[in-house]
Design an enzyme around this catalytic site. Structure first.
Site, PDB file in Angstrom:
ATOM      1  N   SER A  35       0.831  -1.169   0.123  1.00 13.99           N
ATOM      2  CA  SER A  35       0.031  -0.055   0.037  1.00 13.99           C
ATOM      3  C   SER A  35       0.947   1.214   0.021  1.00 13.99           C
ATOM      4  O   SER A  35       0.351   2.261  -0.090  1.00 13.99           O
ATOM      5  CB  SER A  35      -0.885  -0.142   1.335  1.00 13.99           C
ATOM      6  OG  SER A  35      -1.874  -1.270   1.031  1.00 13.99           O
ATOM      7  N   GLY A 214      -4.165  -2.227  -0.998  1.00 10.82           N
ATOM      8  CA  GLY A 214      -3.393  -1.916  -1.963  1.00 10.82           C
ATOM      9  C   GLY A 214      -3.205  -0.396  -2.172  1.00 10.82           C
ATOM     10  O   GLY A 214      -3.604   0.496  -1.635  1.00 10.82           O
ATOM     11  N   GLY A 216      -2.555   3.742  -4.174  1.00 10.35           N
ATOM     12  CA  GLY A 216      -3.084   4.480  -5.253  1.00 10.35           C
ATOM     13  C   GLY A 216      -4.707   5.092  -4.976  1.00 10.35           C
ATOM     14  O   GLY A 216      -5.155   4.711  -3.989  1.00 10.35           O
ATOM     15  N   CYS A 241      -9.334  -2.163   3.423  1.00 11.00           N
ATOM     16  CA  CYS A 241      -8.786  -0.611   3.122  1.00 11.00           C
ATOM     17  C   CYS A 241      -9.093  -0.385   1.571  1.00 11.00           C
ATOM     18  O   CYS A 241     -10.170  -0.164   1.196  1.00 11.00           O
ATOM     19  CB  CYS A 241      -7.424  -1.253   2.959  1.00 11.00           C
ATOM     20  SG  CYS A 241      -6.180   0.461   3.310  1.00 11.00           S
ATOM     21  N   LEU A 242      -8.122  -0.662   0.659  1.00  8.88           N
ATOM     22  CA  LEU A 242      -8.611  -0.078  -0.892  1.00  8.88           C
ATOM     23  C   LEU A 242      -9.549  -0.968  -1.246  1.00  8.88           C
ATOM     24  O   LEU A 242     -10.310  -0.605  -2.145  1.00  8.88           O
ATOM     25  CB  LEU A 242      -7.458  -0.599  -1.831  1.00  8.88           C
ATOM     26  CG  LEU A 242      -7.527  -0.193  -3.306  1.00  8.88           C
ATOM     27  CD1 LEU A 242      -7.650   1.377  -3.377  1.00  8.88           C
ATOM     28  CD2 LEU A 242      -6.283  -0.787  -4.202  1.00  8.88           C
ATOM     29  N   ASN A 283      -3.843   2.789   7.263  1.00  7.00           N
ATOM     30  CA  ASN A 283      -2.695   3.007   6.133  1.00  7.00           C
ATOM     31  C   ASN A 283      -3.459   3.213   4.812  1.00  7.00           C
ATOM     32  O   ASN A 283      -3.763   2.535   3.800  1.00  7.00           O
ATOM     33  CB  ASN A 283      -1.610   1.946   5.892  1.00  7.00           C
ATOM     34  CG  ASN A 283      -0.697   2.478   4.520  1.00  7.00           C
ATOM     35  OD1 ASN A 283      -0.665   3.555   4.168  1.00  7.00           O
ATOM     36  ND2 ASN A 283      -0.152   1.530   3.878  1.00  7.00           N
ATOM     37  N   GLY A 285      -4.720   6.878   2.214  1.00  8.65           N
ATOM     38  CA  GLY A 285      -4.869   8.326   1.957  1.00  8.65           C
ATOM     39  C   GLY A 285      -6.171   8.638   1.297  1.00  8.65           C
ATOM     40  O   GLY A 285      -6.341   9.869   0.955  1.00  8.65           O
ATOM     41  N   PHE A 286      -7.102   7.706   1.041  1.00  7.70           N
ATOM     42  CA  PHE A 286      -8.278   8.218   0.570  1.00  7.70           C
ATOM     43  C   PHE A 286      -9.342   7.418   1.518  1.00  7.70           C
ATOM     44  O   PHE A 286      -8.992   6.522   2.314  1.00  7.70           O
ATOM     45  CB  PHE A 286      -8.466   7.341  -1.089  1.00  7.70           C
ATOM     46  CG  PHE A 286      -7.621   7.920  -1.997  1.00  7.70           C
ATOM     47  CD1 PHE A 286      -8.112   9.037  -3.074  1.00  7.70           C
ATOM     48  CD2 PHE A 286      -6.235   7.693  -1.938  1.00  7.70           C
ATOM     49  CE1 PHE A 286      -7.336   9.550  -3.783  1.00  7.70           C
ATOM     50  CE2 PHE A 286      -5.431   8.358  -3.153  1.00  7.70           C
ATOM     51  CZ  PHE A 286      -6.021   9.223  -3.934  1.00  7.70           C
ATOM     52  N   HIS A 326      -6.870  -2.244   8.879  1.00  6.70           N
ATOM     53  CA  HIS A 326      -6.177  -3.364   8.680  1.00  6.70           C
ATOM     54  C   HIS A 326      -6.292  -4.587   9.843  1.00  6.70           C
ATOM     55  O   HIS A 326      -5.511  -4.505  10.677  1.00  6.70           O
ATOM     56  CB  HIS A 326      -4.692  -3.398   8.482  1.00  6.70           C
ATOM     57  CG  HIS A 326      -4.426  -2.492   7.010  1.00  6.70           C
ATOM     58  ND1 HIS A 326      -4.273  -3.353   5.999  1.00  6.70           N
ATOM     59  CD2 HIS A 326      -4.270  -1.322   6.724  1.00  6.70           C
ATOM     60  CE1 HIS A 326      -3.797  -2.757   4.881  1.00  6.70           C
ATOM     61  NE2 HIS A 326      -4.182  -1.509   5.196  1.00  6.70           N
ATOM     62  N   GLU A 328      -5.633  -7.578   9.949  1.00  7.89           N
ATOM     63  CA  GLU A 328      -4.642  -8.676   9.761  1.00  7.89           C
ATOM     64  C   GLU A 328      -3.431  -7.988  10.585  1.00  7.89           C
ATOM     65  O   GLU A 328      -2.397  -8.812  10.720  1.00  7.89           O
ATOM     66  CB  GLU A 328      -4.152  -9.016   8.190  1.00  7.89           C
ATOM     67  CG  GLU A 328      -3.249  -8.061   7.599  1.00  7.89           C
ATOM     68  CD  GLU A 328      -4.028  -6.787   7.289  1.00  7.89           C
ATOM     69  OE1 GLU A 328      -3.252  -5.859   6.954  1.00  7.89           O
ATOM     70  OE2 GLU A 328      -5.323  -6.575   7.348  1.00  7.89           O
TER      71      GLU A 328
END
Length: 352
Positions: A35, A214, A216, A241-242, A283, A285-286, A326, A328
């Site tokens: 990520s 992940g 982006g 997350c992503l 973790n 940023g979006f 997260h 995990e």
């Protein structure tokens, strides 16, 4: 803005979005998290490298960060599992680092002004040249980085014919411990590339599908959103997350770029279903826009106690849920382990 320091790790030059992580431990897990692809990472913990590196604490095959910024890099390491120093590890994998930097100052700048693009260099020491290079670093918004970290070929993770369930993971930058966590709960785990066609995945007849973490901008992964739309309602889904953001986009929601994101191991999250508070590892940023969820058949299940952002949701009419954090990563250390258990229970309830 130009900051000088002492080089460590590899010689060379690296550019990326500059972000910070507030975790006190776990630097090896963090720097190997896919990520962080395309990012220069600042650790707020002032001493990094004191317990070296080992073979067990990696989340991928090599460091994923573009560069590393620390206040002090330890010259000595001590741990019974250590096989080498962090500096040698970074040098081996070509990661440029800079130490003796006022990381508190840099973090204040990011918190005030937002995540910025930057460059670390041991070969170009011209301020104006480096500033120009930093401005040429691609912005994170609109960037598909999952395609740069995903697996080239599908594979089984420690295949076991005696497993109770068969789960497919879409690899947008999956961490090893996500696979381990599912494996430990009796799942045979099959990992597919980020762009794997939904029809091909469904033809495998998995008991469930996981959308991994992940790097982006999730809105750039139009192919992933398209595939997830086909899977919703046909197989149980867990997004992490992503993957959480992709699930939101697949049901017609929106995501947005955060000012400086959430990165650390002690983020408090409220579970709106149980009323409990979880300490989580994060973790990203979006984030998912909550206003875009209001008229959807979705329930917000978790929120951040730091800023109220969406940290989890579930679909009301289909077996699918997701978390922004997260589970995990052993935050709390076990506050969020129930997420995987809930997913397996969902699979079990639909299978039998």
């Amino acid at each position: 803005m130009v900051v000088e320091g002492i080089s460590f790790g590899a010689d060379g030059e690296a550019g990326g979005e500059v972000v910070f992580n507030t975790a006190l431990t776990g630097y090896q897990e963090i720097i190997t998290d896919p990520s962080y692809k395309g990012q220069i990472l600042i650790f707020t913990n002032p001493l990094i490298g004191n317990y070296g590196v080992n073979y067990e604490d990696v989340e991928s095959k090599s460091p994923q960060i573009a560069g590393l910024v620390v206040y002090e890099i330890s010259k000595f390491y001590s741990n019974w599992r250590a096989v080498g120093s962090l500096e040698d590890y970074l040098r081996k994998h070509g990661v440029v680092g800079i130490a003796d930097v006022d990381t508190r100052f840099l973090v204040r700048q990011i918190r005030d002004k937002g995540a910025m693009r930057g460059v670390i260099s041991t070969v170009d020491l011209c301020d104006q040249s480096l500033i120009a290079k930093a401005r040429e670093v691609p912005k994170m918004s609109g960037l598909d980085l999952a395609s740069s970290v995903t697996t080239d070929e599908s594979f089984f993770f420690n295949k076991d014919d005696g497993s109770k369930f068969f789960v497919v993971i879409y690899d947008f930058g999956v961490k090893l411990n996500i696979m381990r966590s599912l494996k430990n709960l009796g799942c045979d785990v099959f990992v597919v590339p980020a762009n794997a066609d939904a029809d091909d995945v469904l033809s495998l007849n998995p008991d469930g599908v996981v959308l991994s973490n992940g790097p982006g901008d999730p809105s750039a992964l139009t192919y992933a959103v398209r595939n997830v739309k086909k899977i919703i309602g046909r197989k149980p889904i867990l997004g992490i997350c992503l993957g959480h953001q992709i699930l939101a986009l697949a049901i017609g929601g929106r995501t947005y770029k955060m000012k400086f994101g959430h990165r650390g191991s002690n983020h408090p999250v409220k579970n709106l279903i149980s009323g409990g508070i979880e300490i989580t590892s994060q973790n990203h940023g979006f984030a998912v826009d909550p206003d875009s969820m209001k008229e959807k058949d979705v329930e917000i299940t978790h929120i951040s106690l730091n800023d109220g952002t969406v940290e989890g949701m579930r679909l009301k009419n289909f077996p699918a849920f997701s978390v922004q954090y997260h589970p995990e990563a052993s935050p709390g250390p076990h506050d969020s382990s129930y997420v995987f258990k809930d997913f397996v229970r969902m699979i079990e309830s639909l299978k039998y």
